[in-house]
Scaffold this motif. Structure first.
Motif, PDB file in Angstrom:
ATOM      1  N   ARG A   1     -15.283  16.753 -12.385  1.00 20.50           N
ATOM      2  CA  ARG A   1     -15.564  15.836 -13.503  1.00 20.50           C
ATOM      3  C   ARG A   1     -14.471  15.947 -14.565  1.00 20.50           C
ATOM      4  NH1 ARG A   1     -21.506  16.991 -12.847  1.00 20.50           N
ATOM      5  NH2 ARG A   1     -22.336  15.097 -11.896  1.00 20.50           N
ATOM      6  N   ALA A   2     -14.050  17.182 -14.838  1.00 22.48           N
ATOM      7  CA  ALA A   2     -12.992  17.384 -15.823  1.00 22.48           C
ATOM      8  C   ALA A   2     -11.690  16.728 -15.366  1.00 22.48           C
ATOM      9  CB  ALA A   2     -12.783  18.874 -16.069  1.00 22.48           C
ATOM     10  N   GLU A   3     -11.366  16.839 -14.090  1.00 22.37           N
ATOM     11  CA  GLU A   3     -10.134  16.238 -13.574  1.00 22.37           C
ATOM     12  C   GLU A   3     -10.181  14.715 -13.669  1.00 22.37           C
ATOM     13  OE1 GLU A   3      -8.394  17.459  -9.953  1.00 22.37           O
ATOM     14  OE2 GLU A   3      -8.658  19.595 -10.336  1.00 22.37           O
ATOM     15  N   ILE A   4     -11.347  14.140 -13.405  1.00 19.56           N
ATOM     16  CA  ILE A   4     -11.474  12.687 -13.523  1.00 19.56           C
ATOM     17  C   ILE A   4     -11.243  12.263 -14.970  1.00 19.56           C
ATOM     18  CG2 ILE A   4     -13.084  10.751 -13.376  1.00 19.56           C
ATOM     19  CD1 ILE A   4     -14.379  12.250 -10.967  1.00 19.56           C
ATOM     20  N   LEU A   5     -11.870  12.970 -15.903  1.00 19.23           N
ATOM     21  CA  LEU A   5     -11.710  12.637 -17.324  1.00 19.23           C
ATOM     22  C   LEU A   5     -10.251  12.798 -17.761  1.00 19.23           C
ATOM     23  CD1 LEU A   5     -14.929  14.371 -18.669  1.00 19.23           C
ATOM     24  CD2 LEU A   5     -14.449  11.911 -18.782  1.00 19.23           C
ATOM     25  N   GLN A   6      -9.596  13.860 -17.284  1.00 23.22           N
ATOM     26  CA  GLN A   6      -8.197  14.052 -17.635  1.00 23.22           C
ATOM     27  C   GLN A   6      -7.327  12.946 -17.033  1.00 23.22           C
ATOM     28  OE1 GLN A   6      -6.559  17.924 -16.790  1.00 23.22           O
ATOM     29  NE2 GLN A   6      -4.605  17.452 -17.763  1.00 23.22           N
ATOM     30  N   GLY A   7      -7.643  12.538 -15.813  1.00 24.84           N
ATOM     31  CA  GLY A   7      -6.900  11.448 -15.204  1.00 24.84           C
ATOM     32  C   GLY A   7      -7.043  10.157 -15.992  1.00 24.84           C
ATOM     33  N   GLN A   8      -8.257   9.879 -16.448  1.00 24.98           N
ATOM     34  CA  GLN A   8      -8.475   8.689 -17.276  1.00 24.98           C
ATOM     35  C   GLN A   8      -7.706   8.804 -18.590  1.00 24.98           C
ATOM     36  OE1 GLN A   8     -12.790   9.091 -17.140  1.00 24.98           O
ATOM     37  NE2 GLN A   8     -12.964   7.177 -15.980  1.00 24.98           N
ATOM     38  N   ALA A   9      -7.670  10.021 -19.139  1.00 25.33           N
ATOM     39  CA  ALA A   9      -6.922  10.235 -20.381  1.00 25.33           C
ATOM     40  C   ALA A   9      -5.433   9.985 -20.169  1.00 25.33           C
ATOM     41  CB  ALA A   9      -7.154  11.658 -20.878  1.00 25.33           C
ATOM     42  N   GLU A  10      -4.904  10.445 -19.046  1.00 22.98           N
ATOM     43  CA  GLU A  10      -3.483  10.225 -18.763  1.00 22.98           C
ATOM     44  C   GLU A  10      -3.155   8.735 -18.696  1.00 22.98           C
ATOM     45  OE1 GLU A  10      -1.256  12.457 -18.820  1.00 22.98           O
ATOM     46  OE2 GLU A  10      -2.389  14.325 -18.602  1.00 22.98           O
ATOM     47  N   HIS A  11      -4.110   7.960 -18.183  1.00 22.93           N
ATOM     48  CA  HIS A  11      -3.922   6.500 -18.122  1.00 22.93           C
ATOM     49  C   HIS A  11      -3.738   5.941 -19.536  1.00 22.93           C
ATOM     50  CE1 HIS A  11      -4.472   2.357 -16.802  1.00 22.93           C
ATOM     51  NE2 HIS A  11      -5.417   2.214 -17.720  1.00 22.93           N
ATOM     52  N   TYR A  12      -4.546   6.391 -20.485  1.00 20.82           N
ATOM     53  CA  TYR A  12      -4.405   5.926 -21.873  1.00 20.82           C
ATOM     54  C   TYR A  12      -3.117   6.442 -22.507  1.00 20.82           C
ATOM     55  CZ  TYR A  12      -9.148   4.018 -22.024  1.00 20.82           C
ATOM     56  OH  TYR A  12     -10.276   3.256 -21.810  1.00 20.82           O
ATOM     57  N   LEU A  13      -2.764   7.692 -22.230  1.00 22.91           N
ATOM     58  CA  LEU A  13      -1.545   8.246 -22.815  1.00 22.91           C
ATOM     59  C   LEU A  13      -0.310   7.501 -22.320  1.00 22.91           C
ATOM     60  CD1 LEU A  13      -2.434  12.036 -22.628  1.00 22.91           C
ATOM     61  CD2 LEU A  13      -2.141  10.680 -24.713  1.00 22.91           C
ATOM     62  N   ALA A  14      -0.338   7.057 -21.065  1.00 25.65           N
ATOM     63  CA  ALA A  14       0.783   6.285 -20.529  1.00 25.65           C
ATOM     64  C   ALA A  14       0.950   4.959 -21.250  1.00 25.65           C
ATOM     65  CB  ALA A  14       0.593   6.048 -19.038  1.00 25.65           C
ATOM     66  N   GLN A  15      -0.153   4.493 -21.857  1.00 27.65           N
ATOM     67  CA  GLN A  15      -0.103   3.249 -22.640  1.00 27.65           C
ATOM     68  C   GLN A  15       0.076   3.523 -24.130  1.00 27.65           C
ATOM     69  OE1 GLN A  15      -3.199   0.249 -21.338  1.00 27.65           O
ATOM     70  NE2 GLN A  15      -3.899   1.973 -20.083  1.00 27.65           N
ATOM     71  N   ASP A  16       0.392   4.797 -24.465  1.00 23.29           N
ATOM     72  CA  ASP A  16       0.573   5.214 -25.857  1.00 23.29           C
ATOM     73  C   ASP A  16      -0.693   4.957 -26.681  1.00 23.29           C
ATOM     74  OD1 ASP A  16       1.967   6.407 -27.913  1.00 23.29           O
ATOM     75  OD2 ASP A  16       2.834   4.537 -28.639  1.00 23.29           O
ATOM     76  N   LEU A  17      -1.832   5.361 -26.096  1.00 23.49           N
ATOM     77  CA  LEU A  17      -3.129   5.227 -26.769  1.00 23.49           C
ATOM     78  C   LEU A  17      -3.768   6.614 -26.852  1.00 23.49           C
ATOM     79  CD1 LEU A  17      -4.398   2.006 -24.938  1.00 23.49           C
ATOM     80  CD2 LEU A  17      -3.650   2.167 -27.329  1.00 23.49           C
ATOM     81  N   PRO A  18      -3.295   7.446 -27.783  1.00 26.73           N
ATOM     82  CA  PRO A  18      -3.783   8.822 -27.822  1.00 26.73           C
ATOM     83  C   PRO A  18      -5.241   8.967 -28.265  1.00 26.73           C
ATOM     84  CG  PRO A  18      -2.305   8.407 -29.659  1.00 26.73           C
ATOM     85  CD  PRO A  18      -2.230   7.196 -28.778  1.00 26.73           C
ATOM     86  N   ALA A  19      -5.747   8.045 -29.063  1.00 26.49           N
ATOM     87  CA  ALA A  19      -7.111   8.220 -29.592  1.00 26.49           C
ATOM     88  C   ALA A  19      -8.163   8.220 -28.480  1.00 26.49           C
ATOM     89  CB  ALA A  19      -7.413   7.154 -30.642  1.00 26.49           C
ATOM     90  N   PRO A  20      -8.207   7.198 -27.592  1.00 29.66           N
ATOM     91  CA  PRO A  20      -9.200   7.263 -26.508  1.00 29.66           C
ATOM     92  C   PRO A  20      -8.916   8.406 -25.532  1.00 29.66           C
ATOM     93  CG  PRO A  20      -7.754   5.357 -26.215  1.00 29.66           C
ATOM     94  CD  PRO A  20      -7.477   5.912 -27.569  1.00 29.66           C
ATOM     95  N   ALA A  21      -7.635   8.737 -25.349  1.00 31.09           N
ATOM     96  CA  ALA A  21      -7.297   9.870 -24.478  1.00 31.09           C
ATOM     97  C   ALA A  21      -7.872  11.160 -25.048  1.00 31.09           C
ATOM     98  CB  ALA A  21      -5.787   9.979 -24.330  1.00 31.09           C
TER      99      ALA A  21
END
Length: 278
Positions: A159-179
């Motif tokens: 579950r943690a890896e999935i959440l981190q993967g989703q966070a990386e998706h936002y960080l790649a779009q320069d969206l740190p807040a949802p990440a």
């Protein structure tokens, strides 16, 4: 032992199996079966044979040898066509060969035959994460995750890896807040993961939150003060803040024999910057 003593041969088989000498265990159980025709010796001989076949498979997976993994799976399934690990290895061989859709179908087939079989759940979720199918990975985990207490740590890690993967998706779009929100949800699920803590700390720094960044790494080192990766992760976070002397202290705490080239290089740079600052 008496050469015609089935129980004696069986005891030899048990002793060999306890020492992971599965080829010897198989031979002893086979002998016990030939002498007594008792079916449990035959079952134990088959289990020892399968365990012997499995011994080199982790190395084959590590070197991404799809052919060797496939051959092992086929040999196991020839002994036991419904063997859960054999079926899972068959799916892994497809994954290693880059046949991702077939691998996914094969993992799902395993979970029909063996519901909640954790190795198959883990491999299916990891396959979906590798393809950045985060929602599908989460759905697969929710659908198939075992409820047993001994599976909870692995389920939480996934579950943690999935959440981190989703966070990386936002960080790649320069969206740190949802990440950041996703990473904060992930951390309690895998508190001992140094690289999850590192990513969370770096994201805090990206948003200007210096104190939480340092706190999350300090907490990690407090949980695992002798974990080399945790020390390295904190040293990296300290180094990007030009905290060179504390970074060097973390790296110096790691035994020399355990330091990777990256750790050694950062230690050298941190010591050099510390001298310059003085």
């Amino acid at each position: 032992i008496n050469g015609n003593d089935a129980e004696g041969w069986g005891m030899l088989g048990y002793a060999a199996a306890r020492q992971a000498q599965y080829d010897q265990a198989q031979a002893a159980f086979d002998k016990a079966y030939r002498l007594s025709q008792a079916p449990h010796w035959k079952r134990l001989a088959a289990a020892a044979h399968i365990n012997h076949l499995l011994q080199p498979v982790d190395a084959a997976i590590a070197r991404k040898d799809a052919g060797a993994v496939r051959d092992t799976a086929e040999q196991i399934l020839a002994i036991d066509p419904q063997h859960a690990q054999g079926l899972t290895l068959q799916a892994q061989a497809l994954q290693l060969a880059g046949q991702y859709q077939q691998a996914q179908a094969a993992y799902e087939h395993v979970l029909v035959q063996h519901p909640q079989y954790l190795p198959a759940v883990t491999q299916l979720v990891c396959l979906l994460m590798e393809q950045q199918q985060w929602n599908a990975a989460n759905q697969a985990l929710e659908q198939h995750a075992p409820a047993s207490a001994d599976a909870q740590a692995e389920v939480a890690r996934l579950r943690a890896e999935i959440l981190q993967g989703q966070a990386e998706h936002y960080l790649a779009q320069d969206l740190p807040a949802p990440a950041l929100r996703l990473l904060e949800r992930a951390l309690p699920l895998s508190p001992g993961n140094p690289w999850l803590r590192h990513r969370l700390a770096r994201t805090y720094l990206q948003t200007g939150a210096v104190a939480p960044a340092n706190a999350v790494m300090d907490e990690g080192v407090g949980l695992a003060p002798e974990d080399s990766d945790m020390r390295y992760a904190r040293a990296l976070v300290r180094s990007v803040q030009a905290q060179w002397e504390p970074a060097a202290a973390d790296l110096a705490h790691i035994p020399t024999a355990q330091r990777s080239p990256g750790m050694q290089q950062l230690l050298y740079e941190s010591q050099l910057h510390t001298l310059i600052q003085q």
